[in-house]
Design an enzyme around this catalytic site. Sequence first.
Site, PDB file in Angstrom:
ATOM      1  N   HIS A  51       0.864  -1.212   0.116  1.00  0.00           N
ATOM      2  CA  HIS A  51       0.257   0.037  -0.147  1.00  0.00           C
ATOM      3  C   HIS A  51       0.929   1.285   0.055  1.00  0.00           C
ATOM      4  O   HIS A  51       2.056   1.055  -0.293  1.00  0.00           O
ATOM      5  CB  HIS A  51      -1.029   0.113   1.276  1.00  0.00           C
ATOM      6  CG  HIS A  51      -1.939  -1.076   1.163  1.00  0.00           C
ATOM      7  ND1 HIS A  51      -2.930  -1.181   2.060  1.00  0.00           N
ATOM      8  CD2 HIS A  51      -2.135  -2.032   0.359  1.00  0.00           C
ATOM      9  CE1 HIS A  51      -3.759  -2.176   1.678  1.00  0.00           C
ATOM     10  NE2 HIS A  51      -3.343  -2.835   0.552  1.00  0.00           N
ATOM     11  N   GLU A  53       1.491   3.605   2.290  1.00  0.00           N
ATOM     12  CA  GLU A  53       2.182   4.042   3.521  1.00  0.00           C
ATOM     13  C   GLU A  53       3.373   3.059   3.517  1.00  0.00           C
ATOM     14  O   GLU A  53       4.532   3.582   3.888  1.00  0.00           O
ATOM     15  CB  GLU A  53       1.316   3.613   4.597  1.00  0.00           C
ATOM     16  CG  GLU A  53       0.106   4.616   5.029  1.00  0.00           C
ATOM     17  CD  GLU A  53      -1.086   3.773   4.483  1.00  0.00           C
ATOM     18  OE1 GLU A  53      -2.365   4.220   4.987  1.00  0.00           O
ATOM     19  OE2 GLU A  53      -1.115   3.080   3.408  1.00  0.00           O
ATOM     20  N   ALA A 169     -22.557   7.880 -27.418  1.00  0.00           N
ATOM     21  CA  ALA A 169     -21.930   8.871 -28.458  1.00  0.00           C
ATOM     22  C   ALA A 169     -23.611   9.373 -29.337  1.00  0.00           C
ATOM     23  O   ALA A 169     -24.154   8.148 -29.485  1.00  0.00           O
ATOM     24  CB  ALA A 169     -21.094   8.551 -29.370  1.00  0.00           C
ATOM     25  N   GLU A 297     -21.826   0.921 -22.100  1.00  0.00           N
ATOM     26  CA  GLU A 297     -21.602   1.729 -23.400  1.00  0.00           C
ATOM     27  C   GLU A 297     -22.777   1.428 -24.171  1.00  0.00           C
ATOM     28  O   GLU A 297     -22.761   1.964 -25.400  1.00  0.00           O
ATOM     29  CB  GLU A 297     -20.366   1.276 -24.035  1.00  0.00           C
ATOM     30  CG  GLU A 297     -19.112   1.625 -23.091  1.00  0.00           C
ATOM     31  CD  GLU A 297     -17.940   1.606 -23.841  1.00  0.00           C
ATOM     32  OE1 GLU A 297     -17.996   1.594 -25.312  1.00  0.00           O
ATOM     33  OE2 GLU A 297     -16.826   1.798 -23.550  1.00  0.00           O
TER      34      GLU A 297
END
Length: 357
Positions: A51, A53, A169, A297
């Site tokens: 991670h 950190e 679109a 989509e």
Amino acid sequence: MTTHEKYMYRCLELAKLGAGNVAPNPMVGAVLVYNDQIIGEGYHQKYGEAHAEPNCIRQAVENGHSELISRSTLYVSLEPCVHFGKTPPCADLIIKYKIPRVVIGCRDPFEEVNTRLNNEAAPEKGVEKLTNAGIAVEPGILEDQCKELNRRFLVFHTRHRPYIILKWAQTSNHKIGGRGSDRLYITNDFTNRIVHKWRSEEASILIGTNTAFTDDPELTTRMWPGKNPARLVVDMDLRLPSQLKIFDGRVRTIVFNAMKHQDNGNLSFYQVTEDVSLVHQITKALYQLRILSVMVEGGAKLLQTFIDEGIWDEARVITNEELRVNEGLNAPQFTSALKMGQEKMFTDKIEFFRPGH
């Protein structure tokens, strides 16, 4: 701008570098500061690996600043984890290195949905563990920006469904497709690349039966470097031909259907019923499969179903302002939406929407 905000903005810049590579984990950045100087920084680079950190602390050590770590302030965009997953708890590492002060962007909702059985108290969270160890903790720095960055992760763990992006679109007169079975090419080369960039940032893409059959899309990121998302298709009667590009076996593909439930590795069949909301069944299945986000989509009917049921988080609509067709398939219509902004890409206008409440 305050000092805390300056370094938290740097955490956000770092966190964004993990986009598309860390899901279902969140994007996180961390900065270690001593006397107003950065001595180490890091971000979560890939799911299953270290991670932010530990990457930050390791860089400080490699830079020869080991002796300064216990006198520094750690900035991190998301609350340090306390649970064992693919990596050890980050909170334990912070305590081990005796970092005296931790500044946090936003709290982590994960443990809130990870309550123990038999009505026991929820597990200790990162802030509480650090505070109990004598570390000064200051949460809520640039909280809204930190939440916005990890909106997919937050929606997944608070609403128990993936983050849903609608994308289509349309022509200047709001047609999403032409007349008949011929595919209508609406967007230009530049916006096509932008769409592929968007795909690389999401965990999955969903299309309907007619879109798969008529357009035969690959649903990959071939025009942009990045990981291909899982391909999802609705095919209730399993009538789509096997030679379609989405069935080429290159990318994980899930077929939502009413006929069978079967896992064939990269090609899976997930059974749903027609007497219950299809959208709810799909989002529930994706939550169970730990798929953090989905970009819908098409086609127009499937997109409109998400809109009508009010299950979406943002929409991206591309309009070719120089293209008009006399007859064609109407684009979806919002029932309630707030326009958040727009961009112009030569012939194409890209508009961004959020649900209006």
